[in-house]
Enzyme design. Structure first.
Site, PDB file in Angstrom:
ATOM      1  N   PHE A 138      -0.679  -0.769  -8.911  1.00 30.03           N
ATOM      2  CA  PHE A 138       0.729  -1.252  -8.464  1.00 30.03           C
ATOM      3  C   PHE A 138       0.714  -1.913  -7.507  1.00 30.03           C
ATOM      4  O   PHE A 138       0.147  -1.869  -6.315  1.00 30.03           O
ATOM      5  CB  PHE A 138       1.387   0.248  -8.116  1.00 30.03           C
ATOM      6  CG  PHE A 138       2.573   0.196  -7.674  1.00 30.03           C
ATOM      7  CD1 PHE A 138       3.768   0.193  -8.255  1.00 30.03           C
ATOM      8  CD2 PHE A 138       3.092  -0.271  -6.310  1.00 30.03           C
ATOM      9  CE1 PHE A 138       5.014   0.078  -8.234  1.00 30.03           C
ATOM     10  CE2 PHE A 138       4.226  -0.287  -5.939  1.00 30.03           C
ATOM     11  CZ  PHE A 138       5.482  -0.256  -6.690  1.00 30.03           C
ATOM     12  N   ASP A 223      -5.435  -5.926  -2.452  1.00 36.18           N
ATOM     13  CA  ASP A 223      -4.185  -5.167  -1.903  1.00 36.18           C
ATOM     14  C   ASP A 223      -4.392  -4.025  -1.096  1.00 36.18           C
ATOM     15  O   ASP A 223      -4.884  -2.973  -1.437  1.00 36.18           O
ATOM     16  CB  ASP A 223      -3.426  -4.788  -3.111  1.00 36.18           C
ATOM     17  CG  ASP A 223      -1.926  -4.455  -2.788  1.00 36.18           C
ATOM     18  OD1 ASP A 223      -1.544  -3.961  -1.785  1.00 36.18           O
ATOM     19  OD2 ASP A 223      -1.214  -4.179  -3.820  1.00 36.18           O
ATOM     20  N   LYS A 252       3.182  -1.562   4.377  1.00 35.08           N
ATOM     21  CA  LYS A 252       3.393  -0.191   4.619  1.00 35.08           C
ATOM     22  C   LYS A 252       3.119   0.389   6.247  1.00 35.08           C
ATOM     23  O   LYS A 252       3.918  -0.089   6.962  1.00 35.08           O
ATOM     24  CB  LYS A 252       2.525   0.672   3.925  1.00 35.08           C
ATOM     25  CG  LYS A 252       3.197   0.595   2.380  1.00 35.08           C
ATOM     26  CD  LYS A 252       2.775   1.773   1.367  1.00 35.08           C
ATOM     27  CE  LYS A 252       3.696   1.959   0.445  1.00 35.08           C
ATOM     28  NZ  LYS A 252       3.514   1.175  -1.126  1.00 35.08           N
TER      29      LYS A 252
HETATM   30  C1  LIG Z   1       3.858   0.014  -1.884  1.00 34.01           C
HETATM   31  C2  LIG Z   1       3.024  -0.931  -2.402  1.00 34.01           C
HETATM   32  C3  LIG Z   1       3.352  -2.252  -2.852  1.00 34.01           C
HETATM   33  C4  LIG Z   1       4.661  -2.687  -2.671  1.00 34.01           C
HETATM   34  O1  LIG Z   1       5.343  -2.730  -1.265  1.00 34.01           O
HETATM   35  P1  LIG Z   1       6.657  -2.753  -1.096  1.00 34.01           P
HETATM   36  O2  LIG Z   1       6.891  -2.893   0.472  1.00 34.01           O
HETATM   37  O3  LIG Z   1       7.218  -1.530  -1.625  1.00 34.01           O
HETATM   38  O4  LIG Z   1       7.366  -3.862  -1.558  1.00 34.01           O
HETATM   39  C5  LIG Z   1       2.584  -3.011  -3.018  1.00 34.01           C
HETATM   40  N1  LIG Z   1       1.195  -2.556  -3.582  1.00 34.01           N
HETATM   41  C6  LIG Z   1       0.779  -1.463  -3.054  1.00 34.01           C
HETATM   42  C7  LIG Z   1      -0.776  -0.987  -3.154  1.00 34.01           C
HETATM   43  C8  LIG Z   1       1.618  -0.587  -2.481  1.00 34.01           C
HETATM   44  O5  LIG Z   1       1.184   0.921  -2.305  1.00 34.01           O
END
Ligand SMILES: *Cc1c(COP(=O)(O)O)cnc(C)c1O
Length: 396
Positions: A138, A223, A252
């Site tokens: 994700f 990520d 986050k």
């Molecule tokens: C939440 C998340 C995203 C996306 O972040 P947003 O601020 O919602 O755009 C991307 N990668 C990972 C691993 C995430 O947990």
């Protein structure tokens, strides 16, 4: 009951893209949240791994108040000191070279992908490069981020997305090698898969990716949006593997609740990719957002937040493992630090989440069958005990 009235009004005005839990939250204190009817919740969701310092942290709140009085926004046409200081702190925590602040995680992914494409463009003198991403990953909901998100259900209605993305299996190096060809400019993966069901990368997988990238002059994008910022017991999860990315994405917990993300470049990517005119953002890294980042990282240092996660993790894991012994529907546990998933078997995980809510405990799900625990990083032993009691009531 104010709740029903507020929910009705919200549904009237706000586009229905979420099936929200039927509570209206009003304020928070420490690791507790309160709804508009005064009901108190223990928070093991932290606004999806965002509220690392919980709610109403005095130093954090004061930093935001003071910045709001001075300046909130100036655009990126001018310098501002919160950005400078936040950037220095991210550099120090990561040991990486250059930071670009964004407004969200998805935007950090977009920037990381552009930097990788530009790196290959500079190297080869032409465009047309591809990216290897992972199944069940994700990376966000914007078109570029969705293109590398390995979840067909999220993607289907929006195809065609960004071209040139190939998917491999997480923790399966051979499946990555099978996708490798001279067009590949980057491999992107979460260090610990979050939404996909809390799967930490194996040591061999990350080391193998690093080696592949080095051999072929491909950029490794890790990520760290969910697993970073101390959640796994290191500032960034890759530090626990001793495998350094060329580009890291962060968001986050980075702003402790203020919307802010970043993509962070190592020396090689920083020297040979994005230049003036290649990328931009109106809000990204504005003084208010960067004052939040600066305060979060200051507090991490002052209060030894990362060490705290590391110290308390064995206790959290022990209490969760006891649940597995006691409850047949709790099959296994996966995770690192304060990013834990319990695999629920024989009943829908959504039902457990709803029962927990009735028992004044906020938890979330991940994937189809995983109960996800991503509490504020300031929880203490007593909160773990309270969570376990409430979770037991929800499983009974
Ligand atoms: C939440 C998340 C995203 C996306 O972040 P947003 O601020 O919602 O755009 C991307 N990668 C990972 C691993 C995430 O947990």
């Amino acid at each position: 009951m104010k709740t029903n009235n507020y929910i009705e009004k919200s549904e009237n005005a706000i586009l229905h893209t979420y099936n929200r839990y039927q509570i209206v939250l009003e304020k928070g204190e420490g690791v507790y949240l309160y709804d508009v009817d005064g009901k108190k919740y223990l928070d093991f969701a932290a606004g999806i791994a965002v509220n690392c310092l919980g709610y109403g942290h005095p130093t954090y709140t004061k930093a935001l108040q003071e910045q709001a009085k001075k300046l909130t926004h100036i655009s990126n046409l001018y310098y501002n000191t919160p950005m400078m200081e936040a950037g220095e702190k991210v550099k120090k925590a990561s040991g990486m070279e250059k930071v670009f602040f964004t407004n969200s995680g998805a935007e950090a992914i977009e920037g990381a992908l552009k930097a990788a494409k530009k790196y290959a463009f500079c190297r080869d003198g032409h465009a047309g490069h591809s990216v290897i991403a992972m199944n069940h990953s994700f990376h966000g909901r914007t078109v570029g981020a969705l293109s590398v998100t390995g979840n067909a259900h999220y993607r289907e209605a929006f195809e065609p997305l960004m071209g040139g993305v190939k998917f491999a299996d997480f923790n399966d190096l051979d499946s990555v090698k099978a996708q490798l060809d001279p067009s590949v400019c980057a491999i992107i993966t979460e260090t610990v898969q979050g939404e996909g069901g809390i799967y930490p990368a194996s040591q061999e997988f990350l080391e193998g990716l690093r080696q592949l990238c080095d051999e072929h002059d491909i950029l490794l994008i890790l990520d760290e949006i969910q697993c970073g910022m101390g959640r796994t017991g290191d500032y960034f999860a890759w530090q626990g593997y001793n495998v350094k990315p060329d580009i890291m994405t962060c968001a986050k917990a980075l702003g402790g609740g203020v919307p802010v993300g970043a993509f962070v470049l190592g020396a090689k990517a920083a020297a040979h990719s994005l230049e003036p005119g290649d990328h931009g953002t109106t809000y990204g890294g504005n003084p208010l957002a960067c004052a939040a980042v600066r305060a979060v990282l200051d507090i991490y240092e002052q209060e030894k937040i990362v060490e705290h996660v590391r110290e308390l993790t064995p206790y959290l894991e022990k209490r969760l493992d006891e649940l597995i012994q006691e409850y047949p529907c709790v099959k296994t546990r996966r995770g690192k630090g304060f990013m834990q998933g319990l695999v629920i078997d024989g009943r829908p995980v959504g039902e457990v989440v709803n029962r927990a809510l009735e028992n004044n405990l906020l938890v979330i799900s991940a994937g189809t069958d995983v109960l996800r625990l991503v509490p504020p990083l300031i929880i203490e032993k007593q909160h773990i005990d309270e969570m376990i009691e409430k979770l037991k009531d929800s499983l009974n």
